[in-house]
Design a protein around this motif. Structure first.
Motif, PDB file in Angstrom:
ATOM      1  N   ASN A  43     -15.217   3.242   9.845  1.00 28.12           N
ATOM      2  CA  ASN A  43     -15.692   3.664   8.262  1.00 28.12           C
ATOM      3  C   ASN A  43     -17.103   3.980   8.576  1.00 28.12           C
ATOM      4  N   LYS A  44     -18.089   3.358   9.223  1.00 27.20           N
ATOM      5  CA  LYS A  44     -19.328   3.744   9.042  1.00 27.20           C
ATOM      6  C   LYS A  44     -19.679   5.191   9.249  1.00 27.20           C
ATOM      7  N   ASP A  46     -17.585   7.674  10.251  1.00 25.21           N
ATOM      8  CA  ASP A  46     -16.786   8.511   9.336  1.00 25.21           C
ATOM      9  C   ASP A  46     -17.435   8.746   8.135  1.00 25.21           C
ATOM     10  N   ASP A  47     -18.105   7.955   7.350  1.00 27.51           N
ATOM     11  CA  ASP A  47     -18.563   8.034   6.205  1.00 27.51           C
ATOM     12  C   ASP A  47     -19.755   9.047   6.143  1.00 27.51           C
ATOM     13  N   TYR A  66      -7.551   3.824   9.617  1.00 31.26           N
ATOM     14  CA  TYR A  66      -7.839   4.208   8.241  1.00 31.26           C
ATOM     15  C   TYR A  66      -7.439   5.748   8.231  1.00 31.26           C
ATOM     16  N   GLN A  69      -6.298   6.844   4.290  1.00 33.39           N
ATOM     17  CA  GLN A  69      -7.422   6.791   3.580  1.00 33.39           C
ATOM     18  C   GLN A  69      -8.378   7.857   3.786  1.00 33.39           C
ATOM     19  N   ARG A  70      -8.678   8.353   5.160  1.00 33.79           N
ATOM     20  CA  ARG A  70      -9.485   9.660   5.478  1.00 33.79           C
ATOM     21  C   ARG A  70      -8.930  10.840   4.991  1.00 33.79           C
TER      22      ARG A  70
END
Length: 282
Positions: A43-44, A46-47, A66, A69-70
């Motif tokens: 997540n980090k 990807d953000d 994820y 969500q992505r």
């Protein structure tokens, strides 16, 4: 009457000037398309990719934790999405569940593509994750392209092998297909990624188009954050869909060809130099 003629001429001059400026910033600019693979795991990282311009396209692995969500976030950002489909490599490394392997039946390939598209539901295309063996197998690629055709999905060949026939097979099935030109981060060293990014810029400037693949890694992110802020004026960042719509990655036609497909005098041997004309061959 003279006043009207003068105003008309002035209007035409202003209009042509504006059109010329527009052509400089769009038609004449080299196209740089960047696809970031392996989205959906961290997540980090990807953000940080999702904080970049929406022209950066993302390739999501369906089996990643994820992925859904992505997929939704990229859709909200109006960002191009690809299914990053795991495919069998030559080296025999394990691939994620639902990936494509040699020997699968046509029905099984179709089912796996449908499952992947159900997870990455907003995808407009697919590219391969690994796949040096899979993309060289004509039977498997034919099954895949038939499924993509039914789903109206485009294909980007990541070119993990010089023996790949994926793009060629896609075109035979009438699928919009492109091939990767530059890998940003085969080496994760910061200076190496910087070198590859500059190589991509140079490639775009020389050929008119550069299709680049990278990954959500620390040094790749750092290079992109700086590099995208300092793109040369003659290079335009574009989503991969813009190139798919053109069906093939080619440089735009010279300006003089936009209105007339008859070759300019300066494009015919012996290439006499005419200073008042553009497009003088070098």
């Amino acid at each position: 009457m003279k006043q009207l003629c003068g105003k008309a001429i002035k209007f035409i001059v202003i209009t042509l000037t504006l059109l010329s400026c527009g052509a400089t910033s769009n038609l004449w600019a080299a196209k740089l398309a960047i696809v970031i693979d392996d989205i959906g795991y961290r997540n980090k990282d990807d953000d940080q990719i999702y904080a970049m311009p929406k022209e950066i396209s993302v390739a999501i692995i369906p089996a990643a934790p994820y992925a859904k969500q992505r997929n939704e976030l990229a859709k909200q950002q109006d960002r191009d999405i690809l299914i990053h489909m795991p495919m069998q490599p030559v080296g025999g490394q394990k691939i994620e569940t639902g990936g494509l392997k040699l020997g699968l039946t046509e029905e099984e390939v179709k089912r796996r593509v449908e499952t992947a598209h159900h997870i990455v539901s907003h995808a407009i295309g697919m590219n391969n994750h690994m796949g040096s063996a899979a993309t060289a197998d004509r039977t498997l690629m034919s099954y895949l392209m038939k499924s993509l055709k039914q789903k109206q999905l485009s294909f980007l060949d990541s070119r993990t092998s010089g023996r790949s026939i994926a793009s060629q097979t896609a075109k035979q099935f009438g699928i919009h297909s492109l091939e990767r030109h530059i890998f940003l981060d085969d080496s994760d060293a910061f200076t190496d990624v910087q070198h590859q990014f500059q190589k991509a810029i140079n490639y775009a400037q020389k050929h008119g188009v550069a299709i680049v693949i990278g990954h959500p890694r620390k040094n790749t992110i750092a290079v992109l954050q700086t590099g995208l802020k300092n793109l040369p004026k003659d290079v335009e960042l574009v989503p991969i869909s813009q190139l798919w719509q053109q069906n093939k990655a080619t440089a735009p036609l010279p300006f003089i060809y936009l209105f007339n497909n008859v070759p300019a005098p300066t494009s015919i041997a012996p290439y006499l130099s005419v200073p008042t004309l553009r497009g003088i061959p070098e």
